[in-house]
Design a protein around this motif. Sequence first.
Motif, PDB file in Angstrom:
ATOM      1  N   TYR A  91      17.150  34.431 -55.935  1.00 22.47           N
ATOM      2  CA  TYR A  91      18.413  34.439 -55.984  1.00 22.47           C
ATOM      3  C   TYR A  91      18.113  36.076 -54.392  1.00 22.47           C
ATOM      4  O   TYR A  91      19.238  36.475 -54.136  1.00 22.47           O
ATOM      5  CB  TYR A  91      18.779  35.811 -57.266  1.00 22.47           C
ATOM      6  CG  TYR A  91      19.319  35.441 -58.872  1.00 22.47           C
ATOM      7  CD1 TYR A  91      20.020  33.683 -58.093  1.00 22.47           C
ATOM      8  CD2 TYR A  91      19.117  35.735 -59.588  1.00 22.47           C
ATOM      9  CE1 TYR A  91      20.290  33.203 -59.573  1.00 22.47           C
ATOM     10  CE2 TYR A  91      18.912  34.904 -60.861  1.00 22.47           C
ATOM     11  CZ  TYR A  91      19.692  33.865 -60.457  1.00 22.47           C
ATOM     12  OH  TYR A  91      20.336  33.264 -61.806  1.00 22.47           O
ATOM     13  N   GLU A  92      17.115  36.283 -55.227  1.00 26.45           N
ATOM     14  CA  GLU A  92      17.054  37.422 -53.539  1.00 26.45           C
ATOM     15  C   GLU A  92      16.608  37.254 -52.327  1.00 26.45           C
ATOM     16  O   GLU A  92      17.486  37.052 -51.280  1.00 26.45           O
ATOM     17  CB  GLU A  92      15.159  37.796 -53.824  1.00 26.45           C
ATOM     18  CG  GLU A  92      14.996  39.298 -52.677  1.00 26.45           C
ATOM     19  CD  GLU A  92      15.150  40.168 -53.113  1.00 26.45           C
ATOM     20  OE1 GLU A  92      16.336  40.877 -53.983  1.00 26.45           O
ATOM     21  OE2 GLU A  92      16.019  40.977 -52.177  1.00 26.45           O
ATOM     22  N   ILE A  93      16.209  35.232 -52.533  1.00 24.29           N
ATOM     23  CA  ILE A  93      15.395  34.710 -51.123  1.00 24.29           C
ATOM     24  C   ILE A  93      17.267  34.225 -50.896  1.00 24.29           C
ATOM     25  O   ILE A  93      17.912  34.589 -49.983  1.00 24.29           O
ATOM     26  CB  ILE A  93      14.743  33.295 -50.980  1.00 24.29           C
ATOM     27  CG1 ILE A  93      14.773  32.625 -49.994  1.00 24.29           C
ATOM     28  CG2 ILE A  93      15.220  32.467 -52.216  1.00 24.29           C
ATOM     29  CD1 ILE A  93      13.974  33.637 -48.824  1.00 24.29           C
ATOM     30  N   THR A  94      17.628  33.843 -51.294  1.00 24.34           N
ATOM     31  CA  THR A  94      19.796  33.062 -51.587  1.00 24.34           C
ATOM     32  C   THR A  94      20.642  34.336 -50.911  1.00 24.34           C
ATOM     33  O   THR A  94      21.880  33.724 -50.431  1.00 24.34           O
ATOM     34  CB  THR A  94      19.784  32.360 -52.287  1.00 24.34           C
ATOM     35  OG1 THR A  94      20.106  32.477 -53.787  1.00 24.34           O
ATOM     36  CG2 THR A  94      18.606  30.989 -52.375  1.00 24.34           C
ATOM     37  N   GLU A  95      20.448  35.047 -51.632  1.00 31.01           N
ATOM     38  CA  GLU A  95      21.222  36.960 -51.654  1.00 31.01           C
ATOM     39  C   GLU A  95      21.257  38.197 -50.300  1.00 31.01           C
ATOM     40  O   GLU A  95      22.273  37.309 -49.853  1.00 31.01           O
ATOM     41  CB  GLU A  95      21.741  36.953 -52.699  1.00 31.01           C
ATOM     42  CG  GLU A  95      22.193  35.797 -53.665  1.00 31.01           C
ATOM     43  CD  GLU A  95      22.852  36.565 -55.345  1.00 31.01           C
ATOM     44  OE1 GLU A  95      22.214  37.393 -55.419  1.00 31.01           O
ATOM     45  OE2 GLU A  95      23.020  35.361 -56.011  1.00 31.01           O
ATOM     46  N   THR A  96      20.676  37.586 -50.053  1.00 29.73           N
ATOM     47  CA  THR A  96      19.052  38.842 -48.823  1.00 29.73           C
ATOM     48  C   THR A  96      18.253  38.522 -48.913  1.00 29.73           C
ATOM     49  O   THR A  96      18.751  39.009 -47.006  1.00 29.73           O
ATOM     50  CB  THR A  96      18.802  39.951 -50.233  1.00 29.73           C
ATOM     51  OG1 THR A  96      19.542  40.127 -51.577  1.00 29.73           O
ATOM     52  CG2 THR A  96      18.400  41.466 -50.135  1.00 29.73           C
ATOM     53  N   VAL A  97      17.548  37.466 -48.521  1.00 27.82           N
ATOM     54  CA  VAL A  97      15.855  37.926 -48.006  1.00 27.82           C
ATOM     55  C   VAL A  97      16.571  36.245 -46.641  1.00 27.82           C
ATOM     56  O   VAL A  97      16.884  37.172 -45.485  1.00 27.82           O
ATOM     57  CB  VAL A  97      15.242  37.393 -47.780  1.00 27.82           C
ATOM     58  CG1 VAL A  97      14.101  37.298 -46.852  1.00 27.82           C
ATOM     59  CG2 VAL A  97      14.820  38.058 -49.212  1.00 27.82           C
ATOM     60  N   ARG A  98      17.454  35.748 -47.126  1.00 24.98           N
ATOM     61  CA  ARG A  98      17.925  34.300 -45.886  1.00 24.98           C
ATOM     62  C   ARG A  98      18.823  33.582 -46.464  1.00 24.98           C
ATOM     63  O   ARG A  98      18.828  32.519 -46.659  1.00 24.98           O
ATOM     64  CB  ARG A  98      16.849  33.779 -45.631  1.00 24.98           C
ATOM     65  CG  ARG A  98      15.108  33.489 -45.180  1.00 24.98           C
ATOM     66  CD  ARG A  98      15.528  33.610 -43.856  1.00 24.98           C
ATOM     67  NE  ARG A  98      13.597  34.828 -43.071  1.00 24.98           N
ATOM     68  CZ  ARG A  98      13.807  35.129 -42.977  1.00 24.98           C
ATOM     69  NH1 ARG A  98      13.901  36.568 -43.451  1.00 24.98           N
ATOM     70  NH2 ARG A  98      12.052  36.152 -42.747  1.00 24.98           N
ATOM     71  N   PRO A  99      20.186  34.155 -46.662  1.00 25.01           N
ATOM     72  CA  PRO A  99      20.999  33.627 -47.476  1.00 25.01           C
ATOM     73  C   PRO A  99      22.342  32.535 -46.300  1.00 25.01           C
ATOM     74  O   PRO A  99      22.741  31.467 -47.209  1.00 25.01           O
ATOM     75  CB  PRO A  99      22.182  34.584 -47.448  1.00 25.01           C
ATOM     76  CG  PRO A  99      21.734  36.082 -46.174  1.00 25.01           C
ATOM     77  CD  PRO A  99      20.150  35.433 -45.902  1.00 25.01           C
ATOM     78  N   GLU A 100      21.430  32.354 -45.124  1.00 28.04           N
ATOM     79  CA  GLU A 100      22.131  31.805 -44.242  1.00 28.04           C
ATOM     80  C   GLU A 100      21.319  30.394 -44.072  1.00 28.04           C
ATOM     81  O   GLU A 100      21.799  29.745 -43.848  1.00 28.04           O
ATOM     82  CB  GLU A 100      22.340  32.180 -42.312  1.00 28.04           C
ATOM     83  CG  GLU A 100      22.552  33.752 -42.327  1.00 28.04           C
ATOM     84  CD  GLU A 100      24.332  33.726 -42.673  1.00 28.04           C
ATOM     85  OE1 GLU A 100      25.075  32.611 -42.776  1.00 28.04           O
ATOM     86  OE2 GLU A 100      25.116  34.593 -43.558  1.00 28.04           O
TER      87      GLU A 100
END
Lengths: 143, 148
Positions: free
Chosen positions: A34-43
């Motif tokens: 969740y952290e990577i896909t929603e906050t760190v590298r969502p695009e």
Amino acid sequence: MDDSTSETNNRKVVIVPCSGIGKTYGTVSREAAYEITETVRPEETQLVALSLLVLGDEAARAAVAANPAVTIDGCKLACATKMVQESGGEIAQDFAVLDVYRRYKQFKPKGIAELNEGGLQLAQALAGEVAAVVDEIQGGQHG
Amino acid sequence: MTDYLEVTVDKFIFRVAKDRLYNEEGVWARLEGGQVRIGLSDFLQQRSGDVAFAEVKPKGTELNFGDEVAVIETIKVDIALSSPVSGEVMKVNPAMEDAPEAINQSPYDEGWLAVIVASDWEADRSNLLDPEAYFARMKVEAENEVKK
């Protein structure tokens, strides 16, 4: 899976975490995803639920088949990695939570439904390592 | 070559090496000259889960029988292990520092914990279980674990 499923043509990096329920390390894997896909590298990333691959969901399988995947496994059964392989996906990097924890001994994870502070910090550290892999795949635009 | 006693409980296979003795919690001890090598039984490592860290008492530590000789942290639990032998820690397996998964991968060989210079092996061994006795005890424990 999130709404970005239809954006597979952008060659997003697919993130597939462990689906282990009731296991601390499984929860860490999902929190990191969740952290990577929603906050760190969502695009640059797209979350694909392991359960959808198990069920043979066409959109999930297509996303995995068309994009590089990073798997995050909670235990040595490595279900996420195996399922991506069985779905015809290309694994750019497979992470095991235990291996990551060995690099961050100070972040001792506890809890299942809710992680303790150590677990959340470990998930963030793991997300950071995944981000580095994502950047490498994408050509280092965040580097 | 080590011979083993082996039992299958549910989907798990547990082996007990026949060339060493065991304390009740499943820490093995094998006499090698005047020294005793120690480690975890196959059942103990499987029940405990994948090892994240293992901290063994350092070289030079004096131990009495039953003293804490190591603490292992696994994905399930933290366990303090009791020494099956009294004496001085002479050597700690260097793998415990950077590859403690050796405990899971090779509990009776590469995954040993320490070598101890025994101070009273004859007395200590009388308090340990032979492989057959440990095997019987372990089998009951394994069957009880499966029922949980």
